[in-house]
Design a protein around this motif. Structure first.
Motif, PDB file in Angstrom:
ATOM      1  N   GLN A  65      50.187-114.001  -7.778  1.00 23.38           N
ATOM      2  CA  GLN A  65      49.821-112.871  -7.394  1.00 23.38           C
ATOM      3  C   GLN A  65      49.152-112.848  -6.060  1.00 23.38           C
ATOM      4  N   CYS A  66      48.443-113.799  -5.777  1.00 21.89           N
ATOM      5  CA  CYS A  66      47.297-113.789  -4.743  1.00 21.89           C
ATOM      6  C   CYS A  66      47.455-114.999  -3.847  1.00 21.89           C
ATOM      7  N   CYS A  69      50.858-114.090   0.098  1.00 17.91           N
ATOM      8  CA  CYS A  69      50.578-113.656   1.466  1.00 17.91           C
ATOM      9  C   CYS A  69      49.713-114.678   2.297  1.00 17.91           C
ATOM     10  N   HIS A  70      48.636-115.072   1.674  1.00 12.06           N
ATOM     11  CA  HIS A  70      48.061-115.823   2.491  1.00 12.06           C
ATOM     12  C   HIS A  70      47.403-117.091   1.755  1.00 12.06           C
ATOM     13  N   LEU A  74      41.249-118.427   1.323  1.00 11.00           N
ATOM     14  CA  LEU A  74      40.506-117.076   1.349  1.00 11.00           C
ATOM     15  C   LEU A  74      39.918-116.626  -0.065  1.00 11.00           C
ATOM     16  N   SER A  78      35.211-117.357  -1.023  1.00  6.32           N
ATOM     17  CA  SER A  78      34.714-116.037  -1.543  1.00  6.32           C
ATOM     18  C   SER A  78      33.708-116.237  -2.514  1.00  6.32           C
ATOM     19  N   TRP A  85      35.337-107.747  -5.559  1.00  4.75           N
ATOM     20  CA  TRP A  85      36.401-108.072  -5.876  1.00  4.75           C
ATOM     21  C   TRP A  85      37.480-106.936  -5.812  1.00  4.75           C
ATOM     22  N   ARG A  88      37.804-105.462  -2.474  1.00  2.00           N
ATOM     23  CA  ARG A  88      38.716-106.270  -1.628  1.00  2.00           C
ATOM     24  C   ARG A  88      40.071-106.182  -1.904  1.00  2.00           C
ATOM     25  N   MET A  92      43.208-104.493   0.323  1.00  2.00           N
ATOM     26  CA  MET A  92      44.404-104.923   0.599  1.00  2.00           C
ATOM     27  C   MET A  92      45.598-104.183   0.207  1.00  2.00           C
ATOM     28  N   GLN A  96      46.913-103.837   3.674  1.00  2.00           N
ATOM     29  CA  GLN A  96      47.846-104.992   3.748  1.00  2.00           C
ATOM     30  C   GLN A  96      49.078-105.187   2.677  1.00  2.00           C
ATOM     31  N   LYS A  97      49.660-103.985   2.159  1.00  2.00           N
ATOM     32  CA  LYS A  97      50.701-103.778   1.355  1.00  2.00           C
ATOM     33  C   LYS A  97      50.780-104.687   0.123  1.00  2.00           C
ATOM     34  N   LEU A  98      49.400-104.749  -0.399  1.00  2.00           N
ATOM     35  CA  LEU A  98      49.371-105.557  -1.637  1.00  2.00           C
ATOM     36  C   LEU A  98      49.659-104.490  -2.770  1.00  2.00           C
ATOM     37  N   TRP A  99      50.577-105.060  -3.748  1.00  2.00           N
ATOM     38  CA  TRP A  99      51.179-103.963  -4.705  1.00  2.00           C
ATOM     39  C   TRP A  99      50.136-103.816  -5.679  1.00  2.00           C
ATOM     40  N   LEU A 112      38.749-114.271 -11.394  1.00  2.00           N
ATOM     41  CA  LEU A 112      38.103-114.361  -9.886  1.00  2.00           C
ATOM     42  C   LEU A 112      36.615-114.327 -10.186  1.00  2.00           C
TER      43      LEU A 112
HETATM   44  C1  HEC Z   1      50.948-108.420   0.233  1.00  2.00           C
HETATM   45  C2  HEC Z   1      50.078-109.768   0.694  1.00  2.00           C
HETATM   46  C3  HEC Z   1      48.731-109.748   0.194  1.00  2.00           C
HETATM   47  C4  HEC Z   1      48.625-110.133  -1.305  1.00  2.00           C
HETATM   48  C5  HEC Z   1      49.603-110.450  -2.322  1.00  2.00           C
HETATM   49  C6  HEC Z   1      47.264-110.677  -1.439  1.00  2.00           C
HETATM   50  N1  HEC Z   1      46.580-110.518  -0.412  1.00  2.00           N
HETATM   51 FE1  HEC Z   1      44.605-110.885   0.109  1.00  2.00          FE
HETATM   52  N2  HEC Z   1      44.671-110.639   2.006  1.00  2.00           N
HETATM   53  C7  HEC Z   1      46.123-110.019   2.605  1.00  2.00           C
HETATM   54  C8  HEC Z   1      45.681-110.024   4.033  1.00  2.00           C
HETATM   55  C9  HEC Z   1      46.855-109.680   5.112  1.00  2.00           C
HETATM   56  C10 HEC Z   1      44.428-110.230   4.251  1.00  2.00           C
HETATM   57  C11 HEC Z   1      43.521-110.515   5.526  1.00  2.00           C
HETATM   58  C12 HEC Z   1      44.078-111.912   6.085  1.00  2.00           C
HETATM   59  C13 HEC Z   1      43.082-112.251   7.395  1.00  2.00           C
HETATM   60  O1  HEC Z   1      42.131-111.630   7.688  1.00  2.00           O
HETATM   61  O2  HEC Z   1      43.480-113.250   7.906  1.00  2.00           O
HETATM   62  C14 HEC Z   1      43.810-110.785   2.973  1.00  2.00           C
HETATM   63  C15 HEC Z   1      42.670-110.897   2.664  1.00  2.00           C
HETATM   64  C16 HEC Z   1      42.093-111.612   1.607  1.00  2.00           C
HETATM   65  C17 HEC Z   1      40.598-112.178   1.404  1.00  2.00           C
HETATM   66  C18 HEC Z   1      39.583-112.219   2.523  1.00  2.00           C
HETATM   67  C19 HEC Z   1      38.819-110.870   2.454  1.00  2.00           C
HETATM   68  C20 HEC Z   1      37.472-110.899   2.876  1.00  2.00           C
HETATM   69  O3  HEC Z   1      37.042-109.712   3.279  1.00  2.00           O
HETATM   70  O4  HEC Z   1      37.000-111.986   3.024  1.00  2.00           O
HETATM   71  C21 HEC Z   1      40.295-112.448   0.051  1.00  2.00           C
HETATM   72  C22 HEC Z   1      39.467-113.028  -0.551  1.00  2.00           C
HETATM   73  C23 HEC Z   1      41.615-112.032  -0.312  1.00  2.00           C
HETATM   74  N3  HEC Z   1      42.710-111.584   0.516  1.00  2.00           N
HETATM   75  C24 HEC Z   1      42.097-112.548  -2.051  1.00  2.00           C
HETATM   76  C25 HEC Z   1      43.162-112.019  -2.686  1.00  2.00           C
HETATM   77  C26 HEC Z   1      43.427-111.915  -3.928  1.00  2.00           C
HETATM   78  C27 HEC Z   1      42.356-112.328  -4.963  1.00  2.00           C
HETATM   79  C28 HEC Z   1      44.628-111.498  -4.060  1.00  2.00           C
HETATM   80  C29 HEC Z   1      45.377-111.485  -5.752  1.00  2.00           C
HETATM   81  C30 HEC Z   1      44.839-110.417  -6.166  1.00  2.00           C
HETATM   82  C31 HEC Z   1      45.341-111.366  -2.913  1.00  2.00           C
HETATM   83  N4  HEC Z   1      44.389-111.562  -1.906  1.00  2.00           N
HETATM   84  C32 HEC Z   1      46.505-111.090  -2.643  1.00  2.00           C
HETATM   85  C33 HEC Z   1      47.106-109.914   2.039  1.00  2.00           C
HETATM   86  C34 HEC Z   1      47.488-110.049   0.416  1.00  2.00           C
END
Ligand code: HEC
Length: 142
Positions: A65-66, A69-70, A74, A78, A85, A88, A92, A96-99, A112
């Motif tokens: 799940q996490c 995308c990246h 990241l 954290s 959390w 955040r 997203m 950021q289109k997180l589902w 987390l």
């Molecule tokens: C649909 C795509 C997507 C998914 C799936 C995703 N993220 Fe992200 N997330 C992003 C994007 C885009 C960024 C911004 C990245 C950047 O700044 O370069 C981000 C940023 C982050 C950051 C940095 C934020 C900050 O303020 O420091 C964290 C931590 C993070 N994601 C954790 C997670 C976690 C935990 C999950 C699983 C629940 C998750 N991500 C799932 C797209 C996603």
């Protein structure tokens, strides 16, 4: 009681109140620092070679799940409280289109907070101090 005496009593009471609130303020600050040490800082916690994420029963779920995308970095970098959390994840989802994580959300959150929760020291964004440094032994060759 004369007016002047009343004033003295008032000043003494005020001073007492002030110092009491100052002290409780300090105590609150101190209490904030007494947060959990993330388990990943313990050398005993195993990490996934692919992502560096802490190994436990939820690893596969979180990985799926996490890290779609990246980079997991990241997450690794954290140290958020549960509320942070959630904030955040909502961010997203909003931008950021997180589902919708559905029933997985509380499970992921628990993972987390357990592994990437607040650090004991106030974290100022710089790297953590080095651990287990293998220093060179200096030869004192003559
Ligand atoms: C649909 C795509 C997507 C998914 C799936 C995703 N993220 Fe992200 N997330 C992003 C994007 C885009 C960024 C911004 C990245 C950047 O700044 O370069 C981000 C940023 C982050 C950051 C940095 C934020 C900050 O303020 O420091 C964290 C931590 C993070 N994601 C954790 C997670 C976690 C935990 C999950 C699983 C629940 C998750 N991500 C799932 C797209 C996603």
């Amino acid at each position: 009681m004369k007016g002047r005496n009343k004033l003295v009593v008032l000043v003494v009471i005020l001073a007492g109140l002030l110092s009491a609130t100052a002290r409780t303020g300090l105590l609150a600050k101190y209490a904030e620092r007494q947060t959990v040490v993330p388990r990943t800082q313990l050398d005993s916690v195993k990490t996934d070679p692919e992502t560096g994420l802490a190994v436990d029963d939820q690893l596969m779920l979180v990985k799926a799940q996490c890290t779609a995308c990246h980079s997991s970095k990241l997450i690794l970098q954290s140290h958020f409280s549960r509320d942070k959390w959630i904030e955040r994840i909502r961010w997203m989802q909003r931008t950021q289109k997180l589902w919708d994580l559905g029933e997985s959300e509380p499970v992921i959150l628990a993972y987390l907070v357990k592994h990437y929760g607040p650090v004991e020291r106030p974290f100022d964004g710089r790297r953590e101090p080095l651990k287990n440094v293998k220093w060179h032994k200096l030869e004192t060759g003559r």
